[in-house]
Design an enzyme around this catalytic site. Structure first.
Site, PDB file in Angstrom:
ATOM      1  N   ARG A 197      45.970  43.288  24.748  1.00 23.69           N
ATOM      2  CA  ARG A 197      44.583  43.586  25.118  1.00 23.69           C
ATOM      3  C   ARG A 197      44.295  45.085  25.010  1.00 23.69           C
ATOM      4  O   ARG A 197      43.176  45.476  24.675  1.00 23.69           O
ATOM      5  CB  ARG A 197      44.240  43.051  26.512  1.00 23.69           C
ATOM      6  CG  ARG A 197      42.745  43.015  26.783  1.00 23.69           C
ATOM      7  CD  ARG A 197      42.392  42.298  28.084  1.00 23.69           C
ATOM      8  NE  ARG A 197      42.194  40.874  27.933  1.00 23.69           N
ATOM      9  CZ  ARG A 197      41.039  40.289  27.579  1.00 23.69           C
ATOM     10  NH1 ARG A 197      39.966  41.017  27.342  1.00 23.69           N
ATOM     11  NH2 ARG A 197      40.956  38.987  27.458  1.00 23.69           N
ATOM     12  N   GLU A 206      35.620  42.108  34.946  1.00 29.70           N
ATOM     13  CA  GLU A 206      36.388  43.277  34.512  1.00 29.70           C
ATOM     14  C   GLU A 206      35.606  44.330  33.717  1.00 29.70           C
ATOM     15  O   GLU A 206      35.850  45.531  33.882  1.00 29.70           O
ATOM     16  CB  GLU A 206      37.579  42.822  33.653  1.00 29.70           C
ATOM     17  CG  GLU A 206      38.623  42.017  34.385  1.00 29.70           C
ATOM     18  CD  GLU A 206      39.571  41.343  33.422  1.00 29.70           C
ATOM     19  OE1 GLU A 206      39.140  40.381  32.744  1.00 29.70           O
ATOM     20  OE2 GLU A 206      40.718  41.794  33.308  1.00 29.70           O
TER      21      GLU A 206
HETATM   22  N1  MTE Z   1      36.062  41.156  42.675  1.00 31.81           N
HETATM   23  C1  MTE Z   1      36.550  41.113  43.934  1.00 31.81           C
HETATM   24  N2  MTE Z   1      35.701  41.266  44.961  1.00 31.81           N
HETATM   25  N3  MTE Z   1      37.880  40.920  44.180  1.00 31.81           N
HETATM   26  C2  MTE Z   1      38.790  40.772  43.145  1.00 31.81           C
HETATM   27  O1  MTE Z   1      39.980  40.594  43.388  1.00 31.81           O
HETATM   28  N4  MTE Z   1      39.126  40.696  40.698  1.00 31.81           N
HETATM   29  C3  MTE Z   1      38.616  41.111  39.395  1.00 31.81           C
HETATM   30  C4  MTE Z   1      37.161  40.659  39.229  1.00 31.81           C
HETATM   31  N5  MTE Z   1      36.377  41.012  40.372  1.00 31.81           N
HETATM   32  C5  MTE Z   1      38.297  40.829  41.793  1.00 31.81           C
HETATM   33  C6  MTE Z   1      36.893  41.006  41.619  1.00 31.81           C
HETATM   34  C7  MTE Z   1      39.383  40.597  38.278  1.00 31.81           C
HETATM   35  S1  MTE Z   1      40.795  41.402  37.821  1.00 31.81           S
HETATM   36  C8  MTE Z   1      38.979  39.505  37.555  1.00 31.81           C
HETATM   37  S2  MTE Z   1      39.833  38.993  36.207  1.00 31.81           S
HETATM   38  C9  MTE Z   1      37.795  38.735  37.927  1.00 31.81           C
HETATM   39  O2  MTE Z   1      37.162  39.252  39.088  1.00 31.81           O
HETATM   40  C10 MTE Z   1      38.207  37.293  38.157  1.00 31.81           C
HETATM   41  O3  MTE Z   1      37.175  36.499  38.585  1.00 31.81           O
HETATM   42  P1  MTE Z   1      36.055  35.869  37.607  1.00 31.81           P
HETATM   43  O4  MTE Z   1      36.751  35.439  36.356  1.00 31.81           O
HETATM   44  O5  MTE Z   1      35.528  34.743  38.387  1.00 31.81           O
HETATM   45  O6  MTE Z   1      35.073  36.955  37.361  1.00 31.81           O
HETATM   46  N1  HPA Z   2      43.519  38.376  30.581  1.00 31.17           N
HETATM   47  C1  HPA Z   2      43.876  38.247  31.866  1.00 31.17           C
HETATM   48  N2  HPA Z   2      44.905  37.541  32.259  1.00 31.17           N
HETATM   49  C2  HPA Z   2      45.627  36.926  31.327  1.00 31.17           C
HETATM   50  C3  HPA Z   2      45.311  37.032  29.972  1.00 31.17           C
HETATM   51  C4  HPA Z   2      44.186  37.786  29.577  1.00 31.17           C
HETATM   52  O1  HPA Z   2      43.846  37.919  28.396  1.00 31.17           O
HETATM   53  N3  HPA Z   2      46.218  36.319  29.302  1.00 31.17           N
HETATM   54  C5  HPA Z   2      47.067  35.819  30.238  1.00 31.17           C
HETATM   55  N4  HPA Z   2      46.708  36.179  31.453  1.00 31.17           N
HETATM   56 MO1  MOS Z   3      42.039  39.979  36.147  1.00 33.35          MO
HETATM   57  S1  MOS Z   3      43.322  41.494  35.632  1.00 33.35           S
HETATM   58  O1  MOS Z   3      42.234  39.243  34.548  1.00 33.35           O
HETATM   59  O2  MOS Z   3      43.044  39.101  37.174  1.00 33.35           O
END
Ligand code: MTE
Ligand code: HPA
Ligand code: MOS
Length: 793
Positions: free
Chosen positions: A328, A729
């Site tokens: 990534r 993210e």
């Molecule tokens: N927001 C909060 N409040 N707490 C979290 O731990 N994790 C982040 C993001 N936002 C997080 C957050 C990360 S690393 C990811 S991948 C996404 O939320 C995961 O949730 P989603 O796929 O439902 O957006």
């Molecule tokens: N993003 C986040 N988490 C993951 C991924 C990715 O692309 N692949 C495997 N785990």
């Molecule tokens: Mo988020 S780093 O893909 O949990």
């Protein structure tokens, strides 16, 4: 004509969809409970009677072998019930999520400081940790490899890979403008408020029921089963909510769940394991530190024609998710720019530390900041404003193919977002004002940067892009939804509830999303890659559609209608009178219509050919831009964030309040990564920044003096759930404009003639050193500086 869509919204054009529940700023489903202390986290559940508490005995060295162990004082310590070592594990002593190599307990070899060696079970949490501290261990210690230079000499953890044909570096040197450099990018501690925790209970069938704080209940289920040598169907994981995960609980919640389960299994009882903060900070992996290099050739106008970028992730002792994380980083080494002929190389280096893991952005930030730094350097080399160079190099028609062969379909939006933000942030005027300020101020220098973000949405491992859901409609009209995603504060359950309510045409308060359970929805992917709503929202939508279609068909016949009725706000019209949803559901039940369905979804269009390193790894890109302004005190290295403007694309927002909250939180977390959050290991491989005392995350005083966040309101051209876009993210990377603004402020010392030696994070010390080097370069010593009395604050 806008109407409420009846059937799968995918058949409709975005403009056909009238949103009555989605698109509104509904409160987070747990907001009230969380602020009033009523929301239950794992540690809040009443423990079963006779529940034992576990502690881990951890290694005091980073690398070597255990020579001798003496646990007598541990075992005689007050309240201790049992001591468990690697020999007690019935099944596999390896919890590697993809590649093997992560022992649950040390088999005698030590791979990192604070590696778990044994498990102590005691009557209380305090007794367990007190006992654990009494272990007497001797080691044959070896010198750990910690630095990039040392790691380069070692065999890599995983094979290197490359996107794009190798660029001829000799010909690159002939470019009109050449930029070549290296960037050290630091890692980051997750600092979730709720630490790692699991509560495991044995079941009457010799199985395990676990409550744990995990982004990946299915992986916890399968690893617990493998460690205990029992079948997957004997293990159930229940996950109501996390107090933050941020990637740190994607693969690395499993170890503590497996240890608690091992304790429960061996005592045929219940065990809770909660890590104290210092152990959590030193025994779990972090964002990967990277050491990257860039070599870029541009024409005399500053348009990039050739590039060779190398990203090197320091992975720690094992692979964990590092294969995909470095991928990534490579996928985002272009950020939003066409690099012409480009080759991107990725290496995964082994170091003798904890195994680094997922963290918001998943390598993307480390790749993206490298090209943004290169653009800043290019601005110094060409004497052009970095913003105008960014515009020139954006992906555009005719230059829209990434180094891995994917087309950037929305390159128009990249330009639109940049130009809109330029206007709304008043970039051009502020640039002129800042120039004037810097010309007349010796000590306090201001910096400004406006940069884009383009982030690919989908798991890069194609098979993970699937999800399931289970929807039940009860005869009082209420709806229960279970899906494979986990709630970590990001608002996933709120959005999924909105989606299901919208799909049925009923009010939101009729829908409840239950805790995430492996016995309700099996074989799930982690809630990660920002795709929680894209995947689980669509699976829940599909389940709801299946039930709704049955109901509509029934209603048409039962009420003798000419066409299927349209349900709005829980009611629909018949020839005689309106009928409400609950009545319809009850009538359908009496006529033996099934009111329950599972739903499934897999992301379309995506593929990747690993051998050729080309494909379409992402369903779409999330896009945005940010503009940051800072003031740097060149005598102390202190920095203040004056203003931040963010314009960000979330497609059709499912919930603007939650989306703006995600953008704000992500930016501040990114701000910590690029400024104050510095991980420090000593030469023995001991993490010195192991507590809130010595590791500084942003606090309220660091909040930008002014912060404007705007959503770009445009439907996703791809058929995502209600045409929304993922948000979790991507906005983390808006903090890169803040780092670039610091770079800009420092470079102003030399009137933008010298490239500042600024690394990531730009801590006070690092900024000060970069300032001193600038003063040196212009032949100006600090003693000569006429110190005006103005300082920050
Ligand atoms: N927001 C909060 N409040 N707490 C979290 O731990 N994790 C982040 C993001 N936002 C997080 C957050 C990360 S690393 C990811 S991948 C996404 O939320 C995961 O949730 P989603 O796929 O439902 O957006
Ligand atoms: N993003 C986040 N988490 C993951 C991924 C990715 O692309 N692949 C495997 N785990
Ligand atoms: Mo988020 S780093 O893909 O949990």
């Amino acid at each position: 004509m806008r109407r409420l869509t009846q059937i799968n919204h995918l058949d409709a054009q975005p403009s056909d969809i009238e949103f009555s529940v989605v698109g509104k700023s509904h409160k987070h489903e747990s907001a009230d409970k969380q602020v009033s202390g009523k929301a239950l986290f794992v540690d809040d559940y009443p423990t079963p009677s006779n529940c034992l508490h576990a502690a881990v005995i951890v290694s005091n060295i980073a690398k070597g072998k255990i020579e001798s162990t003496d646990f007598t004082q541990v075992e005689s310590s007050s309240g201790v019930i049992k001591l468990i070592t690697v020999d007690d594990i019935p099944g596999l002593n390896d919890i590697g999520p993809i590649f093997k190599g992560d022992p649950l307990l040390s088999d005698g070899t030590i791979k990192y400081h604070q590696q778990p060696i044994a498990l102590v079970l005691a009557r209380s949490h305090r007794q367990a940790w007190q006992a654990a501290s009494k272990a007497k261990l001797t080691y044959q210690s070896e010198t750990p490899n910690l630095s990039f230079e040392q790691a380069q000499q070692q065999p890599h953890l995983l094979p290197k890979n490359q996107f794009g044909a190798s660029v001829d570096l000799d010909s690159l040197i002939e470019s009109a403008v050449v930029v070549k450099g290296e960037l050290e990018v630091g890692g980051q501690e997750h600092f979730y408020l709720e630490g790692q925790i699991s509560l495991a209970q044995t079941t009457e069938d010799g199985g395990i029921f676990i409550r744990c704080s995990s982004q990946h209940p299915t992986e916890v289920q399968t690893l617990v089963a493998e460690v205990l040598d029992i079948s997957f169907n004997k293990v159930t994981v229940d996950m109501r909510r996390m107090g933050g995960g941020f990637g740190g609980k994607e693969s690395q919640a499993a170890q503590w769940a497996c240890l608690a389960s091992l304790g429960a299994h061996l005592t045929k009882g219940s065990v809770k394991l909660r890590l104290p903060r210092k152990i959590d900070m030193s025994a779990t992996g972090k964002r990967h530190p990277f050491f990257n290099s860039y070599h870029i050739g541009a024409n005399k106008h500053g348009v990039i024609e050739k590039a060779h970028i190398e990203v090197n992730g320091l992975c720690g002792h094992s692979a964990d998710l590092s294969g995909a994380i470095v991928d990534r980083a490579m996928f985002h080494s272009d950020n939003a720019y066409s690099l012409g002929d480009a080759s991107i190389v990725g290496n995964r280096l082994r170091t003798d530390t904890v195994s680094h893991t997922a963290f918001r952005g998943f390598g993307g930030p480390q790749g993206m900041i490298t090209i943004e730094r290169a653009i800043q350097d290019l601005s110094i080399k060409t004497g052009q404003d970095a913003y105008s160079l960014r515009l020139k190099n954006l992906y555009r028609e005719g230059r829209s193919t990434t180094p891995y062969g994917m087309e950037v379909d929305q390159c128009d939006m990249l330009l639109e977002v940049m130009q809109n933000l330029e206007k709304s942030s008043d970039y051009t005027n502020r640039r002129a004002e800042i120039k004037q300020w810097n010309n007349s101020n010796l000590v306090l220098k201001k910096g400004l940067a406006l940069s884009p973000v383009k982030f690919g949405i989908a798991f890069t491992a194609t098979h993970l892009n699937q999800a399931g859901a289970l929807v039940h409609v009860y005869t009082d009209g209420s709806v229960q939804v279970s899906h494979g995603g986990t709630e970590m504060g990001q608002g996933l359950h709120t959005k999924v509830a909105q989606i299901v309510a919208q799909t049925f045409g009923i009010p939101l308060d009729l829908v409840h999303v239950s805790s995430t359970r492996t016995d309700k929805v099996p074989n799930t992917s982690p809630t990660a890659a920002s795709s929680g709503t894209d995947l689980n929202g669509m699976a829940a939508h599909n389940a709801a559609i299946a039930i709704k279609n049955r109901l509509l068909e029934f209603a048409k016949e039962h009420y003798n209608l000419d066409a299927e009725p349209i349900i709005v706000n829980g009611r629909f019209e018949t020839k005689d009178q309106p009928v409400d949803w609950t009545h319809l559901v009850q009538q359908a039940y009496l006529k033996r219509i099934s009111l329950s369905s599972s739903g499934f979804y897999k992301t379309p269009k995506i593929w990747f050919d690993i051998d050729k390193s080309v494909g379409r790894p992402f369903f779409y890109f999330s896009i945005g831009a940010s503009c940051s302004e800072v003031t740097v005190d060149t005598l102390t290295g202190e920095m203040q964030v004056d203003r931040v403007d963010i314009l960000h694309d979330v497609g059709n927002s499912l919930n603007p309040a939650i989306d703006i909250g995600q953008i704000e939180g992500a930016f501040i977390q990114g701000m910590g990564w690029v400024t104050n959050e510095e991980l420090v290991w000593n030469k023995d491989g001991v993490l010195l920044s192991n507590s809130p005392m010595n590791y500084k995350i942003p606090s309220i005083g660091d909040y930008p003096k002014q912060m404007n966040i705007t959503l770009m309101d445009k439907a996703n051209p791809e058929h995502s759930i209600y045409r929304s876009k993922a948000v979790g993210e991507p906005p983390f990377m808006h903090a890169i404009s803040l780092w670039c603004a610091i770079y800009d402020a420092v470079a102003s010392i030399s009137q933008h003639r010298e490239i500042p030696n600024l690394q990531v994070p730009a801590t006070g010390e690092n900024i000060l050193q970069a300032c001193l080097a600038q003063f040196d370069a212009i032949g100006y010593t600090r003693d000569e500086a006429e110190v005006d009395n103005e300082t920050i604050g």
